[in-house]
Design a protein around this motif. Structure first.
Motif, PDB file in Angstrom:
ATOM      1  N   ARG A  86      -0.659  14.870  10.309  1.00  0.00           N
ATOM      2  CA  ARG A  86      -0.276  14.125   9.110  1.00  0.00           C
ATOM      3  C   ARG A  86       1.093  14.617   8.655  1.00  0.00           C
ATOM      4  O   ARG A  86       1.329  15.815   8.606  1.00  0.00           O
ATOM      5  CB  ARG A  86      -1.310  14.342   8.016  1.00  0.00           C
ATOM      6  N   THR A 133       1.207   7.230   0.848  1.00  0.00           N
ATOM      7  CA  THR A 133       0.259   8.344   0.818  1.00  0.00           C
ATOM      8  C   THR A 133      -1.126   7.947   1.314  1.00  0.00           C
ATOM      9  O   THR A 133      -1.936   8.807   1.631  1.00  0.00           O
ATOM     10  CB  THR A 133       0.141   8.904  -0.608  1.00  0.00           C
ATOM     11  N   VAL A 134      -1.392   6.652   1.391  1.00  0.00           N
ATOM     12  CA  VAL A 134      -2.668   6.149   1.902  1.00  0.00           C
ATOM     13  C   VAL A 134      -2.499   5.886   3.402  1.00  0.00           C
ATOM     14  O   VAL A 134      -1.448   5.438   3.848  1.00  0.00           O
ATOM     15  CB  VAL A 134      -3.071   4.850   1.164  1.00  0.00           C
ATOM     16  N   LYS A 135      -3.537   6.165   4.169  1.00  0.00           N
ATOM     17  CA  LYS A 135      -3.468   6.027   5.631  1.00  0.00           C
ATOM     18  C   LYS A 135      -2.960   4.651   6.055  1.00  0.00           C
ATOM     19  O   LYS A 135      -2.097   4.539   6.928  1.00  0.00           O
ATOM     20  CB  LYS A 135      -4.851   6.293   6.224  1.00  0.00           C
ATOM     21  N   ARG A 136      -3.483   3.608   5.445  1.00  0.00           N
ATOM     22  CA  ARG A 136      -3.089   2.240   5.807  1.00  0.00           C
ATOM     23  C   ARG A 136      -1.597   2.002   5.564  1.00  0.00           C
ATOM     24  O   ARG A 136      -0.908   1.404   6.387  1.00  0.00           O
ATOM     25  CB  ARG A 136      -3.916   1.257   4.996  1.00  0.00           C
ATOM     26  N   THR A 180       0.854  -1.183   0.000  1.00  0.00           N
ATOM     27  CA  THR A 180       0.000   0.000   0.000  1.00  0.00           C
ATOM     28  C   THR A 180       0.894   1.237   0.000  1.00  0.00           C
ATOM     29  O   THR A 180       1.837   1.317   0.784  1.00  0.00           O
ATOM     30  CB  THR A 180      -0.908   0.013   1.252  1.00  0.00           C
TER      31      THR A 180
END
Length: 189
Positions: free
Chosen positions: A81, A38-41, A35
């Motif tokens: 973030r 840039t994706v939270k996960r 993943t």
């Protein structure tokens, strides 16, 4: 014995250095989190990997992730973030630490049973004028000792990896220089 290629691509040949193709394949074999960062996960998985133990935190700092513990805690608690620059640093640190962590395991697998069979796909000469094309064919060989290659890859030493790979392809005989640049190198571990 041929020299290193000085002006690769002058007549239209395309490819990448063999050592770079080996590094890409080792990265593929070592890849853990797919993943994107840039994706939270993907971000959370990388942060947990880099902060799970004191040893992993030290390795992350050595790999270039030099933020305060307070900032790391805010990221893990999702109160803040990371900036785009910090996302890149997190991803780069993850890759470096991951390489170091899996290097010993990969080395054992690659050296097992007398080595690993490697497929070398030659450079692409489709854009080279016919009179200037070389006769270069698909080759296979068995690489018995991966120690220097994996060590250079794990430490991020591109020149060391290039030198180690050159020492391996010399075993192809007098035509080894034709395989300094390739389209792909394949092996399984």
């Amino acid at each position: 014995m041929p020299e290193r290629t000085i002006d690769f691509g002058k007549f239209g040949a395309r490819g990448i250095k063999g050592s770079e193709a080996v590094a890409r394949k080792l990265d593929y074999l070592a890849d853990g989190i797919v993943t994107p960062v840039t994706v939270k996960r993907g971000l959370m998985a990388r942060l947990h990997y880099l902060t799970r133990t004191d040893h992993s935190r030290k390795a992350a700092r050595d790999a270039g992730l030099t933020v305060t513990d307070r900032t790391l805690k805010a990221w893990l608690d999702e109160k803040r973030r990371p900036s785009n620059a910090n996302l890149e640093r997190i991803d780069a640190a993850y890759r470096r630490v991951r390489r170091r962590n899996v290097a010993r395991h990969l080395l054992r697998r690659l050296n097992a049973g007398g080595g690993t069979r490697v497929e070398i796909h030659p450079l692409n000469q489709s854009q080279v004028p016919r009179p200037l094309q070389r006769v270069v064919e698909y080759r296979t060989m068995n690489v018995r000792r991966w120690d220097r290659i994996v060590e250079a890859w794990a430490s991020g030493d591109q020149q060391g990896l290039d030198d180690a790979w050159e020492d391996v392809i010399v075993d192809l005989g007098s035509q080894w220089g034709q395989y300094e640049y390739v389209t792909n190198i394949g092996f399984a571990a």
